[in-house]
Design a protein around this motif. Structure first.
Motif, PDB file in Angstrom:
ATOM      1  N   GLN A 242      17.138  35.739  65.314  1.00 24.45           N
ATOM      2  CA  GLN A 242      17.726  34.413  65.123  1.00 24.45           C
ATOM      3  C   GLN A 242      19.247  34.516  65.055  1.00 24.45           C
ATOM      4  O   GLN A 242      19.972  33.700  65.655  1.00 24.45           O
ATOM      5  CB  GLN A 242      17.176  33.789  63.835  1.00 24.45           C
ATOM      6  CG  GLN A 242      17.679  32.388  63.534  1.00 24.45           C
ATOM      7  CD  GLN A 242      17.029  31.328  64.389  1.00 24.45           C
ATOM      8  OE1 GLN A 242      15.830  31.395  64.660  1.00 24.45           O
ATOM      9  NE2 GLN A 242      17.806  30.335  64.802  1.00 24.45           N
ATOM     10  N   LYS A 243      19.742  35.507  64.344  1.00 21.39           N
ATOM     11  CA  LYS A 243      21.191  35.696  64.223  1.00 21.39           C
ATOM     12  C   LYS A 243      21.834  35.998  65.570  1.00 21.39           C
ATOM     13  O   LYS A 243      23.004  35.662  65.796  1.00 21.39           O
ATOM     14  CB  LYS A 243      21.486  36.821  63.237  1.00 21.39           C
ATOM     15  CG  LYS A 243      21.217  36.468  61.777  1.00 21.39           C
ATOM     16  CD  LYS A 243      21.533  37.646  60.863  1.00 21.39           C
ATOM     17  CE  LYS A 243      21.303  37.277  59.404  1.00 21.39           C
ATOM     18  NZ  LYS A 243      21.564  38.446  58.505  1.00 21.39           N
ATOM     19  N   LEU A 244      21.080  36.628  66.464  1.00  8.80           N
ATOM     20  CA  LEU A 244      21.604  36.964  67.784  1.00  8.80           C
ATOM     21  C   LEU A 244      21.355  35.855  68.802  1.00  8.80           C
ATOM     22  O   LEU A 244      21.538  36.059  70.005  1.00  8.80           O
ATOM     23  CB  LEU A 244      20.972  38.275  68.267  1.00  8.80           C
ATOM     24  CG  LEU A 244      21.361  39.519  67.449  1.00  8.80           C
ATOM     25  CD1 LEU A 244      20.507  40.718  67.843  1.00  8.80           C
ATOM     26  CD2 LEU A 244      22.841  39.842  67.618  1.00  8.80           C
ATOM     27  N   LYS A 245      20.952  34.688  68.313  1.00  6.18           N
ATOM     28  CA  LYS A 245      20.739  33.511  69.159  1.00  6.18           C
ATOM     29  C   LYS A 245      19.554  33.660  70.109  1.00  6.18           C
ATOM     30  O   LYS A 245      19.514  33.065  71.185  1.00  6.18           O
ATOM     31  CB  LYS A 245      22.000  33.162  69.962  1.00  6.18           C
ATOM     32  CG  LYS A 245      23.278  33.089  69.149  1.00  6.18           C
ATOM     33  CD  LYS A 245      23.187  32.055  68.045  1.00  6.18           C
ATOM     34  CE  LYS A 245      24.517  31.954  67.285  1.00  6.18           C
ATOM     35  NZ  LYS A 245      24.428  31.044  66.114  1.00  6.18           N
ATOM     36  N   ALA A 301      17.573  39.792  75.755  1.00  4.55           N
ATOM     37  CA  ALA A 301      16.659  39.571  74.636  1.00  4.55           C
ATOM     38  C   ALA A 301      15.890  40.839  74.301  1.00  4.55           C
ATOM     39  O   ALA A 301      15.713  41.189  73.123  1.00  4.55           O
ATOM     40  CB  ALA A 301      15.698  38.433  74.972  1.00  4.55           C
ATOM     41  N   GLN A 302      15.446  41.541  75.331  1.00  3.41           N
ATOM     42  CA  GLN A 302      14.716  42.788  75.117  1.00  3.41           C
ATOM     43  C   GLN A 302      15.605  43.828  74.442  1.00  3.41           C
ATOM     44  O   GLN A 302      15.185  44.522  73.506  1.00  3.41           O
ATOM     45  CB  GLN A 302      14.220  43.310  76.468  1.00  3.41           C
ATOM     46  CG  GLN A 302      13.162  44.378  76.389  1.00  3.41           C
ATOM     47  CD  GLN A 302      11.832  43.855  75.904  1.00  3.41           C
ATOM     48  OE1 GLN A 302      11.470  44.062  74.750  1.00  3.41           O
ATOM     49  NE2 GLN A 302      11.120  43.162  76.767  1.00  3.41           N
ATOM     50  N   TYR A 303      16.827  43.949  74.925  1.00  3.34           N
ATOM     51  CA  TYR A 303      17.791  44.878  74.331  1.00  3.34           C
ATOM     52  C   TYR A 303      18.004  44.545  72.857  1.00  3.34           C
ATOM     53  O   TYR A 303      17.974  45.427  71.993  1.00  3.34           O
ATOM     54  CB  TYR A 303      19.113  44.782  75.094  1.00  3.34           C
ATOM     55  CG  TYR A 303      20.217  45.678  74.577  1.00  3.34           C
ATOM     56  CD1 TYR A 303      20.575  46.844  75.254  1.00  3.34           C
ATOM     57  CD2 TYR A 303      20.931  45.366  73.423  1.00  3.34           C
ATOM     58  CE1 TYR A 303      21.597  47.668  74.788  1.00  3.34           C
ATOM     59  CE2 TYR A 303      21.943  46.173  72.943  1.00  3.34           C
ATOM     60  CZ  TYR A 303      22.280  47.323  73.628  1.00  3.34           C
ATOM     61  OH  TYR A 303      23.288  48.133  73.164  1.00  3.34           O
ATOM     62  N   ASN A 304      18.227  43.264  72.564  1.00  5.29           N
ATOM     63  CA  ASN A 304      18.501  42.871  71.180  1.00  5.29           C
ATOM     64  C   ASN A 304      17.328  43.164  70.266  1.00  5.29           C
ATOM     65  O   ASN A 304      17.502  43.616  69.124  1.00  5.29           O
ATOM     66  CB  ASN A 304      18.845  41.375  71.127  1.00  5.29           C
ATOM     67  CG  ASN A 304      20.234  41.087  71.651  1.00  5.29           C
ATOM     68  OD1 ASN A 304      21.079  41.978  71.736  1.00  5.29           O
ATOM     69  ND2 ASN A 304      20.492  39.838  72.016  1.00  5.29           N
ATOM     70  N   PHE A 305      16.109  42.908  70.742  1.00  2.00           N
ATOM     71  CA  PHE A 305      14.946  43.182  69.900  1.00  2.00           C
ATOM     72  C   PHE A 305      14.857  44.669  69.571  1.00  2.00           C
ATOM     73  O   PHE A 305      14.638  45.051  68.410  1.00  2.00           O
ATOM     74  CB  PHE A 305      13.655  42.729  70.583  1.00  2.00           C
ATOM     75  CG  PHE A 305      12.430  43.058  69.770  1.00  2.00           C
ATOM     76  CD1 PHE A 305      12.000  42.212  68.767  1.00  2.00           C
ATOM     77  CD2 PHE A 305      11.719  44.245  69.978  1.00  2.00           C
ATOM     78  CE1 PHE A 305      10.886  42.536  67.990  1.00  2.00           C
ATOM     79  CE2 PHE A 305      10.620  44.569  69.219  1.00  2.00           C
ATOM     80  CZ  PHE A 305      10.201  43.707  68.218  1.00  2.00           C
ATOM     81  N   LEU A 306      15.006  45.524  70.575  1.00  2.00           N
ATOM     82  CA  LEU A 306      14.893  46.958  70.344  1.00  2.00           C
ATOM     83  C   LEU A 306      16.000  47.442  69.416  1.00  2.00           C
ATOM     84  O   LEU A 306      15.781  48.311  68.556  1.00  2.00           O
ATOM     85  CB  LEU A 306      14.930  47.704  71.681  1.00  2.00           C
ATOM     86  CG  LEU A 306      13.774  47.402  72.641  1.00  2.00           C
ATOM     87  CD1 LEU A 306      13.989  48.102  73.974  1.00  2.00           C
ATOM     88  CD2 LEU A 306      12.431  47.797  72.032  1.00  2.00           C
TER      89      LEU A 306
END
Length: 577
Positions: A242-245, A301-306
């Protein structure tokens, strides 16, 4: 943007030449995904440049190409036994099981590079070792095209879902038909990861979320891991994204036609990656980026999750270790095991969902009404989320299973999974609990190379059976207990019986000639009054049998000493107290 990125890299490491560390995804400005050759070459490039990174060939795939694993280990230790001794948390990220869903392939390449180049990120590797499977379905990755993902926005070209044998590898974890799955099993058992991620792209409805998530079904985890996952790990991941939009929601599997009817939690049985890893107390995630979002956004999005996950695993390293150890301890003491589950629709949570209104209009193809999602009508609302599963069938665990050596395919799969076994040294007889199959259903079409069974019903009885030197005794009091029960109990959803490994027992090998058995049956009825009584009861309950001589002869035969005891007898037996 490209110049800014290069200037940052040059400040970190002045020996870097322009473009030296850009991935194919970045060089294409987010339009292309790396080919298999480009991906492995990039990881080899990292291996050559950094002594904290190692690329290894781990085994073969059905294409004949090797399966690689890349290891990011800050203390330069690449040995799984040594790393576990050092109490490191091990995170395994698997990419490209469906190579047409390639975001994880590109995100992981950038993530590995950034954690190697950026000193500030390396604090999150103090207690964590990250493993990358660059591309799991090597075979499908080599079968590159631009059309098989008809519902997806980019990239320009990508791999194919089926592997070299046209198997969907995310249905192959338990049955392990492919060399890919066999190699994965060796890798998984040697590394015993604490956390596992399998990266994907969604199909289905349209909505605002770029990332959706399947977490290990909470009710299939032991208490300590379930508590940690639901109350600590998942909330941190959701807040971080959420913080990373990139606000997440659970994987969108709608209860009705559209998501506003409510979402249903995914029940991953052991044929799936996270269903398999759960059997060994590894928390699993399947990331599902939304197919209709631009490819570059999906990779981000994938990068941010990992990235969020790595940071969280480092922060909670001690908690994860403690929860996992306690879970294994509880499992070893467990007596009852669930082998089938059913969704509890009376228990419901609510989640915030960012959707689009589902509407209908005439089809330009058929002229009939069709569903569409109106992106001009976005909404944010609370919707129902059904994510509680109850046991629909449980078994009491035996002391041991006995597996005759004749069933070599099954024994090989047990060995792959580090199942502890011993063989009988001499021919012997044992009293064991035996299952007879009383009913089952079989699909009328092949599914992933098998005609899958379901709806299995059994009756059990104790028998004294003869076994041979070399047959296997498998104690259940071992770390692989859940794996054993969910594969060897025939009623379990993904049992080896349901996958067809024991189909030989379903065929009767001997029968009778009616004109000969007429006289034998008459003598049997005279000799055994109780058999005659049973025949009369059968005829009473089945009036049509009164006019069917063959049905009556068959009944007598099946209840006589002539009928083979091995027909429909499940060959794996249970030693019970």
């Amino acid at each position: 943007m490209l110049l800014t990125f290069l200037s940052i890299l040059l400040q970190i490491n002045p020996v870097i030449t322009p473009g030296n560390w850009l991935t194919p995804f970045e060089k294409s400005y987010g339009k292309k995904t790396a080919t298999y050759k480009e991906c492995i070459a990039y990881y080899q490039h990292l291996d050559n440049a950094f002594d904290t990174f190692k690329l290894e060939e781990y085994g073969s795939t059905d294409s004949g190409k090797p399966l690689h694993i890349a290891i990011l280990s800050l203390d330069k230790d690449f040995n799984p036994v040594s790393l576990r001794r050092k109490n490191k948390r091990i995170l395994l990220i698997q990419n490209g099981i469906h190579p047409g869903e390639p975001e994880g392939i590109d995100a992981s390449m950038m993530l590995a590079r950034d954690y190697l180049l950026k000193k500030e990120l390396q604090a999150y590797l103090k207690d964590v070792v990250v493993l990358f499977i660059p591309i799991y379905n090597v075979d499908g990755s080599l079968n590159r095209n631009s059309y098989s993902r008809a519902n997806q926005d980019g990239p320009e070209s990508y791999g194919f879902r089926g592997n070299a044998r046209n198997l969907d590898l995310n249905r192959d974890y338990i049955k392990t038909d492919s060399r890919n799955a066999q190699t994965f099993t060796v890798l998984f058992q040697e590394w015993q990861p604490d956390i596992f991620v399998d990266t994907h792209t969604s199909n289905g409805a349209d909505y605002q979320h770029t990332m959706t998530l399947i977490a290990t079904q909470k009710d299939k985890l032991q208490g300590p891991l379930r508590e940690y996952l639901t109350s600590q790990l998942l909330p941190q991941l959701y807040v971080g994204m959420q913080k990373l939009k990139f606000p997440m929601c659970p994987y969108v599997d709608s209860k009705g036609e559209s998501p506003d009817s409510g979402l249903v939690g995914f029940l991953e049985t052991p044929r799936y990656s996270t269903g398999y890893t759960t059997l060994f107390h590894t928390i699993g995630f399947v990331t599902e980026t939304h197919m209709l979002k631009p490819f570059a956004d999906r990779v981000k999005a994938q990068y941010n999750f990992l990235d969020v996950l790595i940071r969280t695993v480092q922060k909670d390293a001690a908690k994860i270790a403690a929860a996992r150890q306690q879970a294994i301890k509880e499992m070893l003491a467990q007596k009852q095991f669930t082998i089938n589950w059913q969704l509890d629709t009376t228990t419901v949570d609510t989640i915030t969902f960012l959707g689009y209104e589902a509407k209908h209009k005439p089809s330009e193809v058929s002229g009939l009404s069709r569903l569409y999602y109106d992106r001009q009508a976005p909404y944010t609302k609370k919707i129902n989320y059904y994510n509680t599963y109850r046991a629909s069938l449980t078994v009491t665990r035996p002391t041991a299973y006995v597996v005759p050596q004749a069933w070599e395919e099954v024994i090989d799969r047990l060995r792959l999974n580090w199942v502890k076994m011993r063989t009988l040294r001499r021919d012997t007889s044992l009293t064991a609990e035996v299952y007879y199959l009383t009913d089952y259903k079989t699909g009328n079409r092949s599914y992933e190379g098998h005609y899958l069974h379901s709806g299995v019903q059994v009756r059990s009885e104790k028998q004294r059976l003869n076994y041979f030197a070399g047959d296997y005794i498998i104690p259940v009091n071992q770390p692989a207990a859940r794996f054993l029960i969910e594969t060897l109990e025939p009623q379990a959803t993904d049992s080896y019986f349901n996958w067809g490994f024991f189909d030989g027992i379903l065929q009767q090998k001997e029968y009778f000639s009616s004109y000969v058995f007429e006289d034998v049956a008459a003598k049997l009825l005279q000799q055994y009054p109780n058999l005659k009584k049973q025949l009369q009861e059968f005829i009473t309950k089945n009036p049509e049998a009164a006019k069917n001589a063959q049905a009556q002869l068959d009944f007598v035969y099946r209840h006589s000493p002539y009928y083979e005891k091995s027909h429909l007898r499940y060959p794996i037996t249970r030693i019970v107290p």
